[in-house]
Write a protein that holds these residues in place. Structure first.
Motif, short mmCIF file in Angstrom:
data_model
loop_
_atom_site.label_atom_id
_atom_site.label_comp_id
_atom_site.label_asym_id
_atom_site.label_seq_id
_atom_site.Cartn_x
_atom_site.Cartn_y
_atom_site.Cartn_z
N PRO A 229 -11.70 0.70 7.02
CA PRO A 229 -10.99 1.41 5.88
C PRO A 229 -10.78 2.87 6.44
O PRO A 229 -11.56 3.44 7.37
N GLY A 230 -9.74 3.59 6.11
CA GLY A 230 -9.65 5.07 6.38
C GLY A 230 -8.20 5.21 6.55
O GLY A 230 -7.68 6.29 6.39
N GLY B 281 1.00 -2.10 4.08
CA GLY B 281 1.70 -0.84 4.05
C GLY B 281 2.65 -0.57 5.05
O GLY B 281 3.84 -0.56 4.70
N SER B 282 2.27 -0.56 6.30
CA SER B 282 3.25 -0.14 7.45
C SER B 282 4.35 -1.11 7.59
O SER B 282 5.55 -0.95 7.67
N GLY C 157 -4.94 -4.74 5.62
CA GLY C 157 -5.20 -4.07 6.96
C GLY C 157 -4.52 -4.77 8.07
O GLY C 157 -4.89 -5.76 8.37
N GLY C 158 -3.45 -4.03 8.36
CA GLY C 158 -2.67 -4.86 9.64
C GLY C 158 -2.00 -6.06 9.50
O GLY C 158 -1.79 -6.82 10.25
N SER D 200 0.77 -1.13 0.01
CA SER D 200 0.00 -0.04 -0.06
C SER D 200 1.08 1.25 -0.10
O SER D 200 1.64 1.38 1.05
N MET E 54 -9.05 7.76 -0.78
CA MET E 54 -10.00 8.13 0.27
C MET E 54 -10.60 9.44 -0.12
O MET E 54 -9.88 10.59 -0.46
N GLY F 253 -1.55 1.66 9.39
CA GLY F 253 -1.03 1.36 10.58
C GLY F 253 -1.99 0.80 11.74
O GLY F 253 -1.75 1.07 12.70
N GLN F 254 -2.99 0.32 11.34
CA GLN F 254 -3.94 -0.25 12.44
C GLN F 254 -4.00 -1.72 12.49
O GLN F 254 -3.15 -2.51 11.84
N MET G 160 -11.55 -6.63 4.09
CA MET G 160 -10.94 -5.52 4.99
C MET G 160 -10.61 -6.07 6.31
O MET G 160 -11.69 -6.88 6.96
N LEU H 162 0.12 4.15 0.57
CA LEU H 162 -0.42 5.04 1.41
C LEU H 162 1.14 5.30 2.49
O LEU H 162 1.10 6.55 2.87
N MET I 213 -12.14 4.13 -1.86
CA MET I 213 -12.70 4.18 -0.66
C MET I 213 -13.52 5.61 -0.78
O MET I 213 -13.27 6.50 -0.02
N ASP J 216 -4.61 3.48 -2.56
CA ASP J 216 -5.54 3.93 -1.53
C ASP J 216 -6.24 5.07 -1.79
O ASP J 216 -5.59 6.30 -1.14
N VAL K 204 -2.44 -7.39 0.82
CA VAL K 204 -1.82 -5.94 1.11
C VAL K 204 -1.01 -5.57 2.29
O VAL K 204 -1.42 -6.07 3.32
#
Ligand SMILES: O=C(CO)[C@@H](O)[C@H](O)COP(=O)(O)O
Ligand SMILES: [Fe+2]
Length: 217
Positions: free
Chosen positions: A140-141, A196-197, A175-176, A7, A36, A144-145, A136, A9, A67, A34, A194
């Motif tokens: 979403p949004g 990201g962090s 996500g995560g 990702s 948004m 880093g969650q 997901m 982002l 999104m 991503d 996916v």
């Protein structure tokens, strides 16, 4: 063959060309973008003009996660920007069928994304019409969650349905995801991951190599 879709982002946009090259050289074939709108989700990220700029520095497959409310309004803009696949949220489309048809008519692959609290039984009607389902594993949004384990049950459900109705289906999870939990999502049925962090924090090359090892095992 499983796919890693980092990702962007979490990428450093000040050095987008150099960073995109690092991903290309590390063997990454997909970029997850991503988008948004500040309405469907609280955050605002970027849109077609930025995607068009990134398109100039890589040949990677552009996996665009929309999104945004009523994405049907922007399908041509994303096609022009160089998107290869548009994934729209079930929760964001008044007419999902019309949206799927419009993405295909614009010459792109199409995916449907599902929020953590949305059940997946309705997918039965669409699963053989789409290239990908995106489960997901965070709300979403934001990047880093923390990963939500409810996604594992949903992945299993989608995988079972896909085996029956669309064995070629790409099943993406977002996500995560980390090197430590990626095996769980693969075991549950995901074939596109996916991150990201977990890719961009620290040593990108080493992080990608660690993911690739698990994805290609
Ligand atoms: O779509 C989203 C968030 O809404 C994601 O694509 C995240 O951006 C992934 O980031 P990490 O959770 O891996 O940091
Ligand atoms: Fe995403």
């Amino acid at each position: 063959m499983n796919i890693l879709s980092p990702s962007l982002l979490s990428i450093d946009f000040n050095h987008i060309e150099r960073n995109a090259k690092v991903l290309d050289e590390a063997g990454v074939k997909w970029f997850h973008l991503d988008v948004m709108d500040g309405t469907f989700v609280r955050n605002i990220s970027f849109g077609p003009p930025v995607i068009k700029c990134i398109r100039k520095v890589t040949d990677s497959f552009f996996d665009v996660h929309l999104m945004i409310n009523e994405p049907i309004r922007y399908i041509d803009a994303f096609a022009d920007a160089g998107a290869d696949m548009l994934t729209v949220h079930y929760e964001a489309c008044k007419d999902l069928q019309e949206t799927i048809d419009a993405v295909k008519a614009a010459g792109m692959k199409v995916g449907i994304a599902v929020n953590p609290e949305t059940p997946v039984h309705w997918l039965e009607y669409y699963i053989n019409q789409v290239d990908m389902v995106l489960i997901m594993s965070v709300n979403p949004g934001f990047g880093g969650q923390k990963f939500m384990p409810i996604a594992l049950t949903k992945l299993q459900e989608v995988k079972a349905l896909a085996e029956e109705r669309n064995p070629e289906l790409l099943i993406e999870v977002d996500g995560g995801i980390t090197v430590d939990n990626v095996q769980d999502v693969l075991d549950a049925g995901a074939n596109v991951v996916v991150a990201g962090s977990a890719v961009f924090k620290g040593d990108k090359k080493a992080n990608i190599a660690a993911f690739m090892e698990k994805l290609n095992a």
